[in-house]
Enzyme design. Structure first.
Site, PDB file in Angstrom:
ATOM      1  N   GLU A 284      40.344  50.380  88.093  1.00 50.52           N
ATOM      2  CA  GLU A 284      39.130  49.859  87.468  1.00 50.52           C
ATOM      3  C   GLU A 284      39.191  49.972  85.954  1.00 50.52           C
ATOM      4  OE1 GLU A 284      35.572  51.572  89.151  1.00 50.52           O
ATOM      5  OE2 GLU A 284      35.819  50.465  91.024  1.00 50.52           O
ATOM      6  N   GLU A 376      38.313  47.698  96.675  1.00 50.29           N
ATOM      7  CA  GLU A 376      37.426  48.858  96.851  1.00 50.29           C
ATOM      8  C   GLU A 376      35.982  48.394  96.852  1.00 50.29           C
ATOM      9  OE1 GLU A 376      37.995  52.430  94.272  1.00 50.29           O
ATOM     10  OE2 GLU A 376      35.806  52.442  94.136  1.00 50.29           O
TER      11      GLU A 376
HETATM   12  C1  IDC Z   1      34.447  58.796  92.816  1.00 49.04           C
HETATM   13  C2  IDC Z   1      34.385  59.714  94.025  1.00 49.04           C
HETATM   14  C3  IDC Z   1      33.855  61.054  93.601  1.00 49.04           C
HETATM   15  C4  IDC Z   1      34.719  61.582  92.477  1.00 49.04           C
HETATM   16  C5  IDC Z   1      34.827  60.593  91.340  1.00 49.04           C
HETATM   17  C6  IDC Z   1      35.823  61.117  90.320  1.00 49.04           C
HETATM   18  O1  IDC Z   1      33.604  59.126  95.038  1.00 49.04           O
HETATM   19  O2  IDC Z   1      33.891  61.960  94.691  1.00 49.04           O
HETATM   20  O3  IDC Z   1      34.158  62.766  91.991  1.00 49.04           O
HETATM   21  O4  IDC Z   1      35.253  59.342  91.818  1.00 49.04           O
HETATM   22  O5  IDC Z   1      36.271  60.224  89.435  1.00 49.04           O
HETATM   23  C7  IDC Z   1      34.699  53.839  91.667  1.00 49.04           C
HETATM   24  C8  IDC Z   1      36.017  54.470  91.517  1.00 49.04           C
HETATM   25  C9  IDC Z   1      36.137  55.687  92.392  1.00 49.04           C
HETATM   26  C10 IDC Z   1      34.835  56.456  92.443  1.00 49.04           C
HETATM   27  C11 IDC Z   1      33.793  55.572  93.119  1.00 49.04           C
HETATM   28  C12 IDC Z   1      32.431  56.239  93.332  1.00 49.04           C
HETATM   29  O6  IDC Z   1      37.088  53.584  91.751  1.00 49.04           O
HETATM   30  O7  IDC Z   1      37.169  56.494  91.881  1.00 49.04           O
HETATM   31  O8  IDC Z   1      35.034  57.594  93.246  1.00 49.04           O
HETATM   32  N1  IDC Z   1      33.653  54.355  92.347  1.00 49.04           N
HETATM   33  O9  IDC Z   1      31.874  56.613  92.120  1.00 49.04           O
HETATM   34  N2  IDC Z   1      34.304  52.705  91.123  1.00 49.04           N
HETATM   35  C13 IDC Z   1      33.011  52.497  91.426  1.00 49.04           C
HETATM   36  C14 IDC Z   1      32.583  53.545  92.203  1.00 49.04           C
END
Ligand code: IDC
Length: 458
Positions: A284, A376
């Protein structure tokens, strides 16, 4: 006889006048067909899918009408259209992105409803005021093809805006993403992968290898080896493996350019002979322009191609892989300046409780111009938590199914957050198959992913 003809002529004139003065005069549908399915029902409530196929002339704007026969039946929340109800009459108007229906084209909408007495099927369906008397015959259910997803589809490639299989026919892969493998590695073992392939009937396993946050940068050799192991475990079960170079913070993938080149040179050489590998070069991108992302992609893709020439590569997009929408831009920046490479797709990510109709419009518009892959998405808010949004998730998945856009859900893990498919503690045990270990999000995703694939076999 003469009198009869005169009568017919009078009727025709009256009908003509009615059509000319009615608000739907421009939309000359002459017939339609309805497929109405109650997809789930619980005490006092239900969810239904309505597919309306236009059998008449093309329409550019439509209103679907129907009647709820039982006084207790009420629409609670609808999607993919604007819904209203007055007494027993329900009115459903198409949105910007699905308002055009060619002859033979269908719109799929859905709603959750409440009921008090019986819950009979609605009646008197109309499209722009014309009765839907088209055949109500059930379509034959898709014939599941023999063999695993990789057996049936073989080496994938991009054809036009689609992902195509070895028979050069469009396919949609439906599957799950790991959580960060630096944190939830214990969740990826033979039993959990068996459950994903056999019980979930998943086509796809995305391997989210964070680069920062205690990820790849702390142990390149160890993470590379673990990714390869997971690729093999997916391959042994006939699933595609999506190798995700999970950049997130910092958002500019160029920060990790050298690491990306080293990592992809290694995994591409090691997995070149396999048919099940797809590469995702930047999860991302954020806080970076499209030209910055394009520059990164045009340096990393040749490294992959040199080792593994025929694999599909997915390129992240601006604004957390929102095609730029989250930064106030849109897909046109990519359409006007595509990555200079072939056999690539662009990533689109969404979180259903945060991203709704305007994002769906953007995806729908972009899907006819760019090959898109939802590598994702979440059923919850963009922070990975909060309440699951069933209506929005269903609208999204219906749209992705309709467009044959592949997807992976965040996450196949026991993380203590509502986006995870398993309840905390699941990965300490050996049961990944029973409904008792699933969260609300896990149950919804399993029910969507495990329906039969209908991959073209010739
Ligand atoms: C989130 C995980 C969370 C973690 C965080 C750390 O759910 O547990 O603490 O990352 O960076 C994304 C990202 C993905 C995120 C997810 C939810 O690709 O890494 O995971 N998210 O926030 N993009 C949009 C949402």
């Amino acid at each position: 006889m003469k009198r009869l003809l005169a009568l017919v002529a009078t009727c025709a004139t009256v009908l003509g006048l009615t059509a000319a003065t009615s608000p739907q005069a421009t939309a000359a549908a002459t017939g339609c067909k309805i497929d109405y399915t109650v997809t789930s029902q619980w005490t006092g409530g239900f969810q239904a899918a309505v597919k309306v196929t236009n059998l008449g002339a093309p329409v550019t704007g439509w209103t679907l009408g129907f009647a709820m026969p039982d006084a207790g039946q009420k629409v609670v929340q609808g999607w993919n259209a604007t819904w209203s109800q007055s007494g027993s009459a329900v009115s459903v108007a198409g949105l910007d992105w699905n308002r055009t229906l060619a002859t033979g084209a269908a719109a799929e909408v859905g709603f959750t409803g409440s009921f008090t007495g019986a819950n009979p099927k609605p009646t008197a369906f109309t499209l722009n005021g014309v009765a839907c008397t088209g055949s109500l015959e059930e379509e034959p259910p898709p014939v599941p093809s023999d063999g695993t997803p990789v057996d049936v589809n073989g080496q994938l490639h991009v054809c036009g805006v689609n992902l195509c299989n070895q028979h050069d026919r469009p396919v949609q892969l439906r599957g799950m993403s790991t959580h960060g493998i630096q944190w939830f590695d214990q969740c990826y073992n033979p039993a959990s992968l068996d459950a994903l392939a056999d019980d979930w009937q998943s086509d796809l396993f995305r391997i989210a290898m964070y680069v920062q946050e205690d990820g790849y940068e702390t142990d390149p050799a160890g993470f590379t080896a673990r990714v390869n192991e997971l690729v093999d475990m997916a391959e042994a079960r006939g699933m595609y493996a999506l190798i995700d170079f999970h950049t997130l913070t910092p958002g500019d993938p160029n920060y990790n350019l050298q690491r990306a080149k080293t990592f992809f040179a290694s995994v591409a050489a090691r997995n070149a002979g396999k048919k099940n590998v797809i590469y995702e070069i930047a999860n991302e991108p954020n806080g970076v322009s499209w030209s910055g992302i394009k520059n990164y992609a045009e340096q990393v893709i040749p490294v992959i191609r040199a080792a593994d020439p025929d694999a599909v590569v997915i390129v992240g997009t601006r604004g957390w892989s929102s095609l730029g929408v989250s930064d106030g831009s849109n897909e046109s920046e990519i359409v006007n300046s595509p990555v200079n490479a072939t056999n690539i797709m662009y990533a689109f990510h969404f979180y259903a409780a945060s991203h709704k109709d305007d994002y769906r419009s953007a995806l729908s518009r972009a899907a006819s111009q760019l090959p898109l892959f939802v590598s994702e998405f979440g059923t919850v808010s963009a922070n990975g938590g909060g309440a699951m949004d069933r209506a929005s998730t269903t609208a999204w998945l219906d749209l992705l199914d309709q467009r044959k856009i592949s997807y992976a859900n965040w996450t196949y893990s026991e993380a203590p957050e509502s986006s995870a498919a398993f309840k905390p503690g699941t990965c300490n045990g050996s049961d990944y198959s029973s409904s008792a270990v699933l969260t609300e999000s896990g149950a919804l995703l399993k029910s969507r992913i495990s329906t039969p694939d209908s991959f073209p076999t010739s």
